[in-house]
Write an enzyme that holds these catalytic residues in place. Structure first.
Site, PDB file in Angstrom:
ATOM      1  N   LYS A   1     -20.683 -23.706-119.265  1.00 42.58           N
ATOM      2  CA  LYS A   1     -21.645 -23.676-118.050  1.00 42.58           C
ATOM      3  C   LYS A   1     -20.983 -23.126-116.807  1.00 42.58           C
ATOM      4  O   LYS A   1     -19.853 -22.642-116.680  1.00 42.58           O
ATOM      5  CB  LYS A   1     -22.139 -24.934-117.890  1.00 42.58           C
ATOM      6  CG  LYS A   1     -22.703 -25.683-119.010  1.00 42.58           C
ATOM      7  CD  LYS A   1     -24.294 -25.112-119.231  1.00 42.58           C
ATOM      8  CE  LYS A   1     -24.558 -25.316-120.610  1.00 42.58           C
ATOM      9  NZ  LYS A   1     -25.091 -26.508-121.069  1.00 42.58           N
TER      10      LYS A   1
HETATM   11  C1  LIG Z   1     -25.725 -27.562-121.901  1.00 43.25           C
HETATM   12  C2  LIG Z   1     -27.123 -28.208-121.847  1.00 43.25           C
HETATM   13  C3  LIG Z   1     -27.565 -29.650-121.943  1.00 43.25           C
HETATM   14  C4  LIG Z   1     -26.521 -30.587-122.182  1.00 43.25           C
HETATM   15  O1  LIG Z   1     -25.520 -30.637-121.546  1.00 43.25           O
HETATM   16  P1  LIG Z   1     -23.922 -31.452-122.084  1.00 43.25           P
HETATM   17  O2  LIG Z   1     -23.308 -31.476-120.785  1.00 43.25           O
HETATM   18  O3  LIG Z   1     -23.345 -30.300-123.178  1.00 43.25           O
HETATM   19  O4  LIG Z   1     -24.181 -32.744-122.569  1.00 43.25           O
HETATM   20  C5  LIG Z   1     -28.781 -29.611-122.011  1.00 43.25           C
HETATM   21  N1  LIG Z   1     -29.791 -29.023-121.630  1.00 43.25           N
HETATM   22  C6  LIG Z   1     -29.488 -27.508-121.509  1.00 43.25           C
HETATM   23  C7  LIG Z   1     -30.621 -26.517-121.339  1.00 43.25           C
HETATM   24  C8  LIG Z   1     -28.281 -27.262-121.760  1.00 43.25           C
HETATM   25  O5  LIG Z   1     -27.831 -25.879-121.816  1.00 43.25           O
END
Ligand SMILES: *Cc1c(COP(=O)(O)O)cnc(C)c1O
Length: 394
Positions: free
Chosen positions: A193
Site C-alpha cells: 500500500k
Molecule cells: C489491502 C486491502 C484490505 C486489507 O488490508 P490488510 O491491511 O491487508 O488487512 C482491505 N481492503 C482492500 C480494498 C485492500 O486493498
C-alpha cells in the site's frame, strides 16, 4: 521477438508489481521506539493517529492491526449483526466482504461500472432491502468513488456509508481528502500500500462515539488501556462488550508516522508513472486503461489495463505469461468476490450475478506501479506491453 517465444526479455530481473520504499529516516524512527519505554499502547499510537487524522481531514483516526481489522472495527461500531445486509462491490479484496461475515451479517454484491470498475450506484440501489444496514464503497485502484451520489442514496434509505479507502490514501474527491468522504473510512499499511507499517490499519471518522467504540474494540472491549491506567494510577478495568486484540504497536506506528511524511511525494510519483503509461497506451486499441473522473485525484495504488480480447489471438493468461517472461511482475486484481468458493458455497452466489465485473475479470491486468520505480523501469513495462500485444495481434 517476445521472451516467451525464445527472444530476450526486456529486462534481466523481475520488476515487482508493488513494493515498499523504506529509507534511513524510517529505520531511525523504528529504532527510536525500540529504545523507548513503550513498545505498544504508548505515545507513538496517539502521534500516528493525529498525523493520520490530519491527512484524512477528520477529527479522529483509530489505529488498528490491519486494514482487515479496521473493516471489522467499523462493522462492530455500526452494530452490524446477524441477518443484517451490507452492500459491497464485488470487484475488491475479499476482506471488504469478509468483515460483514465476521459479524454474522450477509454481504450483498453490487456490480461495477465498466469504465472505472468502481461500484455502480444503480446496481447498489437495486440491491437495497429492508435489512440493508450499510454500504461499503471501495476506491478501487486508488480512484475515489462518486461520494455525492452515494451520500444521497444512503440518506434516502437511512444507511451508513463506509469507504474502504485501502487503495486511496492521498487521493481526493472534489478537493476533499480521501478519509473524509464517508461516515467511516478504512486504511491499510501493508507493504504494497502507499505507506507501510509492516502490518497495520486505521479508521478515520468525525464521530467521537464511533471512534471511542473502536478504541475499545481493538483492546478486547475494555474501556481503558494499559497506559491510561498507568497514568491514573489505577488497576481496575472492565470489559463492556466483546472486542479483540487488534492493537497497532508503537513500533509499527513509529514506522507509519515516518512513512506518512512522504505520502504526498509517494502519490505524486505514482501519478507520474500512471501518466507515462496513459500516454504510451493512448494509441493502442487492444489495451484500455481505466478512466479517472476529472473531479478526483487518483492515488493509483494500482494501474489497471483492460485487454480487448477480440483484437488478440490469446487470452488474459497468455498475455500474463508473456509479460512475466519479459520479467514484468504483473498481477490480477481481483477475482470478483462473489466467485470465491467460500461465497458460492455459503451464500449461494455465482456466475451471472455481476456480469460487468465478471466480464472485466477476464480482461484485466495490474501493471507495476510503486514510488521507487524509475522512468527506465516504467519504459521497460511499456516496451514489454507493446511487444507482447503486437506479437498476439489478431
Ligand atoms: C489491502 C486491502 C484490505 C486489507 O488490508 P490488510 O491491511 O491487508 O488487512 C482491505 N481492503 C482492500 C480494498 C485492500 O486493498
Amino acid at each position: 521477438k517476445p521472451a516467451i517465444a525464445g527472444g530476450s526479455p526486456v529486462r534481466p530481473t523481475l520488476l515487482p508489481y508493488g513494493r515498499q520504499m523504506v529509507d534511513e529516516a524510517d529505520i531511525a524512527a523504528v529504532v527510536e521506539v525500540l529504545r523507548s519505554d513503550w513498545l505498544t499502547t504508548g505515545p507513538k499510537v496517539d502521534e500516528f493517529e493525529s498525523a493520520l487524522a490530519q491527512v484524512a481531514g477528520t477529527k479522529y483516526a483509530v489505529a488498528v492491526s490491519s486494514g482487515t481489522a479496521a473493516l471489522h472495527a467499523v462493522m462492530d461500531a455500526l452494530d452490524v449483526g446477524t441477518g443484517d445486509e451490507i452492500i459491497v462491490p464485488t470487484m475488491t479484496f475479499a476482506a471488504t466482504a469478509n468483515c460483514a461475515v465476521y459479524q454474522g451479517a450477509i454481504p450483498i454484491f453490487a456490480d461495477v461500472d465498466s469504465k472505472s470498475l468502481l461500484m455502480d450506484v444503480a446496481s447498489v440501489e437495486s440491491k437495497i432491502s429492508p435489512r440493508t444496514k450499510a454500504i461499503v464503497a471501495v476506491d478501487y485502484a486508488g480512484h475515489p468513488c462518486d461520494y455525492d451520489q452515494l451520500h444521497a442514496l444512503c440518506q434516502r434509505h437511512g444507511l451508513s456509508l463506509v469507504a474502504d479507502a485501502c487503495h486511496a490514501i492521498g487521493g481526493s474527491y472534489q478537493d476533499a481528502p480521501v478519509g473524509s468522504l464517508a461516515d467511516l473510512s478504512t486504511f491499510s499499511f501493508h507493504p504494497v500500500k502507499h505507506v507501510t507499517s509492516g502490518e497495520g490499519g486505521a479508521v478515520s471518522t468525525n464521530d467521537f462515539e464511533l471512534a471511542q467504540r473502536m478504541r475499545e474494540f481493538r483492546n478486547h472491549g475494555i474501556t481503558t488501556d494499559q497506559r491510561q491506567r498507568a497514568d491514573n494510577g489505577e488497576f481496575y478495568y472492565e470489559m463492556t462488550h466483546l472486542g479483540y486484540n487488534y492493537r497497532m504497536s508503537d513500533i509499527q506506528c513509529g514506522l507509519g508516522q515516518s512513512q506518512l511524511l512522504k505520502l504526498t511525494e509517494f502519490v505524486a510519483r505514482r501519478q507520474q508513472i500512471a501518466a507515462r503509461y496513459d500516454k504510451a497506451f493512448a494509441l493502442l486499441t487492444s489495451v484500455e486503461p481505466l478512466v479517472t473522473a476529472p473531479d478526483r485525484q487518483n492515488a493509483y495504488h494500482l494501474y489497471i489495463i483492460k485487454l480487448d480480447l477480440a483484437a488478440l489471438t490469446t487470452d488474459r493468461s497468455g498475455i500474463y505469461r508473456a509479460l512475466k517472461a519479459e520479467n514484468i511482475g504483473i498481477n490480477v486484481h481481483y477475482l470478483p468476490v462473489h466467485l470465491h468458493p467460500f461465497y458460492q458455497e455459503r451464500f449461494k452466489t455465482g456466475l451471472g450475478m455481476c456480469p460487468v465485473a465478471e466480464n472485466a475479470y477476464d480482461r484485466i491486468l495490474s501493471l507495476p506501479i510503486f514510488p521507487a520505480m524509475t522512468d527506465a523501469d516504467t519504459d521497460n513495462v511499456i516496451e514489454a506491453v507493446l511487444k507482447v500485444v503486437e506479437y498476439y495481434r489478431g
